[in-house]
Design a protein around this motif. Structure first.
Motif, PDB file in Angstrom:
ATOM      1  N   THR A 132       6.526  11.575  -2.008  1.00  0.00           N
ATOM      2  CA  THR A 132       7.083  10.492  -1.197  1.00  0.00           C
ATOM      3  C   THR A 132       5.930   9.622  -0.701  1.00  0.00           C
ATOM      4  N   HIS A 133       5.862   8.397  -1.229  1.00  0.00           N
ATOM      5  CA  HIS A 133       4.746   7.486  -0.981  1.00  0.00           C
ATOM      6  C   HIS A 133       5.039   6.568   0.204  1.00  0.00           C
ATOM      7  N   ARG A 134       4.029   6.370   1.038  1.00  0.00           N
ATOM      8  CA  ARG A 134       4.146   5.379   2.094  1.00  0.00           C
ATOM      9  C   ARG A 134       2.756   4.780   2.360  1.00  0.00           C
ATOM     10  N   SER A 135       2.680   3.858   3.312  1.00  0.00           N
ATOM     11  CA  SER A 135       1.437   3.134   3.587  1.00  0.00           C
ATOM     12  C   SER A 135       0.571   3.844   4.614  1.00  0.00           C
ATOM     13  N   ARG A 136      -0.713   3.529   4.592  1.00  0.00           N
ATOM     14  CA  ARG A 136      -1.631   4.037   5.614  1.00  0.00           C
ATOM     15  C   ARG A 136      -1.254   3.454   6.977  1.00  0.00           C
ATOM     16  N   PRO A 137      -1.492   4.204   8.052  1.00  0.00           N
ATOM     17  CA  PRO A 137      -1.211   3.684   9.398  1.00  0.00           C
ATOM     18  C   PRO A 137      -2.044   2.440   9.703  1.00  0.00           C
ATOM     19  N   ILE A 169       3.124  -1.951  14.355  1.00  0.00           N
ATOM     20  CA  ILE A 169       4.222  -0.990  14.282  1.00  0.00           C
ATOM     21  C   ILE A 169       5.129  -1.405  13.124  1.00  0.00           C
ATOM     22  N   ARG A 170       4.766  -0.954  11.931  1.00  0.00           N
ATOM     23  CA  ARG A 170       5.576  -1.275  10.756  1.00  0.00           C
ATOM     24  C   ARG A 170       5.787  -0.025   9.918  1.00  0.00           C
ATOM     25  N   ASN A 171       7.059   0.328   9.700  1.00  0.00           N
ATOM     26  CA  ASN A 171       7.336   1.441   8.805  1.00  0.00           C
ATOM     27  C   ASN A 171       7.300   0.941   7.363  1.00  0.00           C
ATOM     28  N   ILE A 172       7.455   1.853   6.416  1.00  0.00           N
ATOM     29  CA  ILE A 172       7.304   1.487   5.008  1.00  0.00           C
ATOM     30  C   ILE A 172       8.392   0.502   4.549  1.00  0.00           C
ATOM     31  N   GLY A 173       9.609   0.648   5.095  1.00  0.00           N
ATOM     32  CA  GLY A 173      10.669  -0.295   4.734  1.00  0.00           C
ATOM     33  C   GLY A 173      10.330  -1.712   5.153  1.00  0.00           C
ATOM     34  N   MET A 174       9.816  -1.856   6.367  1.00  0.00           N
ATOM     35  CA  MET A 174       9.390  -3.179   6.853  1.00  0.00           C
ATOM     36  C   MET A 174       8.288  -3.749   5.969  1.00  0.00           C
ATOM     37  N   ILE A 175       7.291  -2.918   5.676  1.00  0.00           N
ATOM     38  CA  ILE A 175       6.146  -3.380   4.888  1.00  0.00           C
ATOM     39  C   ILE A 175       6.597  -3.883   3.527  1.00  0.00           C
ATOM     40  N   ILE A 176       7.463  -3.115   2.866  1.00  0.00           N
ATOM     41  CA  ILE A 176       7.951  -3.522   1.547  1.00  0.00           C
ATOM     42  C   ILE A 176       8.716  -4.838   1.627  1.00  0.00           C
ATOM     43  N   MET A 177       9.631  -4.941   2.577  1.00  0.00           N
ATOM     44  CA  MET A 177      10.451  -6.157   2.675  1.00  0.00           C
ATOM     45  C   MET A 177       9.594  -7.377   3.016  1.00  0.00           C
ATOM     46  N   TYR A 178       8.635  -7.221   3.927  1.00  0.00           N
ATOM     47  CA  TYR A 178       7.751  -8.336   4.273  1.00  0.00           C
ATOM     48  C   TYR A 178       6.958  -8.813   3.055  1.00  0.00           C
ATOM     49  N   GLU A 179       6.434  -7.875   2.277  1.00  0.00           N
ATOM     50  CA  GLU A 179       5.625  -8.243   1.113  1.00  0.00           C
ATOM     51  C   GLU A 179       6.465  -8.947   0.048  1.00  0.00           C
ATOM     52  N   LEU A 180       7.638  -8.402  -0.261  1.00  0.00           N
ATOM     53  CA  LEU A 180       8.475  -8.980  -1.312  1.00  0.00           C
ATOM     54  C   LEU A 180       9.016 -10.347  -0.911  1.00  0.00           C
ATOM     55  N   ASP A 238       0.847  -1.187   0.000  1.00  0.00           N
ATOM     56  CA  ASP A 238       0.000   0.000   0.000  1.00  0.00           C
ATOM     57  C   ASP A 238       0.885   1.241   0.000  1.00  0.00           C
ATOM     58  N   LEU A 239       0.723   2.085  -1.018  1.00  0.00           N
ATOM     59  CA  LEU A 239       1.515   3.315  -1.122  1.00  0.00           C
ATOM     60  C   LEU A 239       0.592   4.503  -1.371  1.00  0.00           C
ATOM     61  N   SER A 240      -0.469   4.581  -0.606  1.00  0.00           N
ATOM     62  CA  SER A 240      -1.518   5.563  -0.863  1.00  0.00           C
ATOM     63  C   SER A 240      -1.364   6.879  -0.115  1.00  0.00           C
ATOM     64  N   VAL A 241      -0.373   6.966   0.801  1.00  0.00           N
ATOM     65  CA  VAL A 241      -0.158   8.191   1.575  1.00  0.00           C
ATOM     66  C   VAL A 241       1.003   8.972   0.953  1.00  0.00           C
ATOM     67  N   LEU A 242       0.827  10.260   0.783  1.00  0.00           N
ATOM     68  CA  LEU A 242       1.865  11.104   0.197  1.00  0.00           C
ATOM     69  C   LEU A 242       2.305  12.180   1.180  1.00  0.00           C
ATOM     70  N   SER A 243       3.586  12.518   1.134  1.00  0.00           N
ATOM     71  CA  SER A 243       4.077  13.666   1.895  1.00  0.00           C
ATOM     72  C   SER A 243       5.113  14.402   1.058  1.00  0.00           C
ATOM     73  N   GLN A 244       5.328  15.664   1.387  1.00  0.00           N
ATOM     74  CA  GLN A 244       6.324  16.476   0.702  1.00  0.00           C
ATOM     75  C   GLN A 244       7.499  16.681   1.641  1.00  0.00           C
ATOM     76  N   CYS A 245       8.546  15.945   1.394  1.00  0.00           N
ATOM     77  CA  CYS A 245       9.728  15.993   2.264  1.00  0.00           C
ATOM     78  C   CYS A 245      10.688  17.093   1.814  1.00  0.00           C
ATOM     79  N   GLY A 246      11.727  17.290   2.605  1.00  0.00           N
ATOM     80  CA  GLY A 246      12.683  18.367   2.354  1.00  0.00           C
ATOM     81  C   GLY A 246      13.321  18.297   0.980  1.00  0.00           C
ATOM     82  N   GLY A 247      13.370  19.441   0.296  1.00  0.00           N
ATOM     83  CA  GLY A 247      14.010  19.515  -1.013  1.00  0.00           C
ATOM     84  C   GLY A 247      13.119  19.155  -2.176  1.00  0.00           C
ATOM     85  N   HIS A 248      11.901  18.695  -1.907  1.00  0.00           N
ATOM     86  CA  HIS A 248      10.962  18.325  -2.972  1.00  0.00           C
ATOM     87  C   HIS A 248      10.019  19.485  -3.268  1.00  0.00           C
TER      88      HIS A 248
END
Length: 506
Positions: free
Chosen positions: A147-152, A156-167, A132-142
């Motif tokens: 910058t896409h990440r998952s819904r809460p 307790i899983r950050n986007i890196g964890m979620i991606i690695m678990y899925e793959l 799930d990459l449905s959340v967007l934010s505007q980080c520094g320099g953009h």
């Protein structure tokens, strides 16, 4: 009885035929060895497998993850369906400009073009695999929210964890992954362009060898390299003593192997110091810091110094913010009484979030950080001022000035994006202390747009590829938030495909 015996014999013959056919078929598959099982490594492995290779991933730790597992802010993508659905007008050209500008013109423009032009397909690749990459934010320099990440979620899983678990969940059984395998060297065979990969298994002194048709180096950076031949100490002795956000496994193994093979290295002195590593009040001098995600500031967190004043654009680039924090010269005050000396006491700043900021970022994560002592909750600005030993009127004036700036849409630091426009003295506040920490190696193995490695004379070394933080040239002098996961997916996939599809050309 004889009929039954003939049936059994026929079945045995059939099963043996199937077995030997599979063995023969397997032997005909090209063998691709991937060094490292972070996001770059697993992305490379998936595409090599899809291209028809037998993939062997050698991971030196006990689990597949790498620093990808720690990524929290997200992965960048331009002109994605998620952006379109939220009416965000982003373009490839804007993203390229932001990346080149952040890298101070030092980034390899061909690599940046590949990175950005394939960012949308990278997002789609992960979405197809269930991320799930449905959340967007505007980080520094953009210049746009990309910058896409998952819904809460409750977990307790950050986007890196979620991606690695899925793959890993979808491909771990399709790939041969050998853990606790520390690659020692790679020996090219000049007669057939094959490669012998030597590694030690579970700390054994005995070498194990694998003959590979192609090798992909995806073993990450060296931002925790305190070894005898430390790359950090060699190229950046000035920051060697700073804390790091990296796992202790980040010791530059792939780069050291590459050097032995005559592979060219670029931008080795370009090490990113992230402005916000969490200070833990329980152990403020610990040399490893948990990263305070850039998305905290992208969700409205403001930064103050020891006087209670804002001093920078919170959405500026990482190198800019790091310098601003160091320029304040505010050292951490609450040092244990038995500590001797001041040289290792870190420079710090304070980030404050409102309840609105907490909701924008991820309340589950804020609660987690609070539980482990990295974030502290205060009923109002008065309580926060007392804790920080800051004059209440000074902090109140800072909040009021911020609200005025947000209303106008610009402040004296050049900030024009205000994710949260209100911060009052009488509301609930969340506070964290941060310090600049060694975070990312922009330099490394030189590659071309096909992820092929380049030797010291400028030529291509056959059948060796590289991807992720072990490479250099993509980010130039400074990396944008969200471009690390993107780099892993884009060049991991390219290296995986080419490790098979370019075999005939070599």
């Amino acid at each position: 009885m004889s009929v039954l015996r003939n049936i059994i014999i026929s079945l045995v013959v059939l099963l043996c035929s199937i077995y030997f056919y599979q063995v023969k078929f397997q032997a005909q598959k090209p063998v691709v060895v991937v060094v490292g099982c972070g996001l770059a490594g697993i992305s490379a492995g998936i595409e090599a497998h899809r291209s028809g290779a037998h993939v062997i991933i050698l991971e030196k730790t006990q689990r597949c993850a790498g620093n990808s597992f720690k990524a929290t802010s997200g992965i960048n993508g331009a002109y994605t369906e998620v952006q379109k659905s939220q009416n965000i007008n982003d373009t490839v050209e804007l993203f390229i400009q932001d990346t080149i500008k952040s890298g101070k013109g030092l980034a390899n423009k061909q690599l940046v073009n590949v990175l950005v032009n394939k960012s949308r397909s990278a997002i789609e690749f992960l979405q197809e695999l269930g991320v799930d990459l449905s959340v967007l934010s505007q980080c520094g320099g953009h210049s746009r929210p990309r910058t896409h990440r998952s819904r809460p979620t409750e977990k307790i899983r950050n986007i890196g964890m979620i991606i690695m678990y899925e793959l890993l969940g979808k491909y771990e059984e399709k790939l041969e992954i050998i853990k606790e395998a520390n690659v020692l060297d790679i020996e090219p065979n000049e007669f057939d362009n094959s490669l012998m990969v030597h590694y030690s298994y579970k700390g054994s002194v005995k070498k194990v060898g694998i003959k590979a048709d192609s090798v992909i180096l995806a073993s990450g950076g060296w931002c925790a390299d305190k070894s005898r031949d430390s790359l950090l100490k060699k190229y950046r002795p000035d920051i060697f003593s700073l804390a790091t956000t990296n796992g202790q496994f980040a010791t530059g193994d792939g780069v050291k192997i590459a050097k032995k093979l005559g592979i060219n290295l670029v931008h080795m002195d370009k090490i990113q110091v992230h402005p916000t590593g969490f200070i833990s009040p329980k152990d403020p001098l610990h040399n490893t810091k948990m990263l305070c995600p850039e998305a905290v500031r992208a969700s409205g967190g403001i930064m103050i110094n020891s006087k209670g004043e804002r001093f920078a654009n919170e959405l500026g680039t990482r190198d800019y913010l790091t310098k601003q924090i160091f320029d304040q010269k505010d050292k951490y005050k609450k040092i244990p009484k038995d500590h001797d000396g001041e040289s290792d006491i870190p420079y710090v700043a304070t980030i404050i979030m409102t309840e609105e900021s907490r909701q924008l970022f991820n309340p589950t994560f804020i609660d987690f950080y609070q539980k482990i002592g990295l974030i502290q909750y205060f009923e109002n600005g008065e309580k926060l001022s007392e804790y920080l030993e800051i004059d209440q009127e000074k902090l109140k004036n800072t909040f009021q000035q911020y609200e005025k700036d947000a209303e106008v849409g610009k402040d004296r630091f050049g900030k024009t994006i205000f994710p949260v426009k209100k911060i009052t003295f009488d509301e609930n506040l969340y506070m964290m202390t941060i310090t600049p920490s060694i975070h990312y190696a922009m330099g490394g193995i030189e590659i071309n747009e096909n992820a092929q490695v380049i030797n010291e004379k400028g030529g291509i070394i056959p059948n060796i590829y590289a991807a992720g933080e072990t490479t250099g040239g993509v980010h130039g002098d400074n990396r944008l938030a969200g471009n690390s996961l993107l780099e892993c997916v884009v060049f991991g996939r390219i290296s995986g495909k080419n490790s098979v599809n370019l075999l005939d050309e070599n």
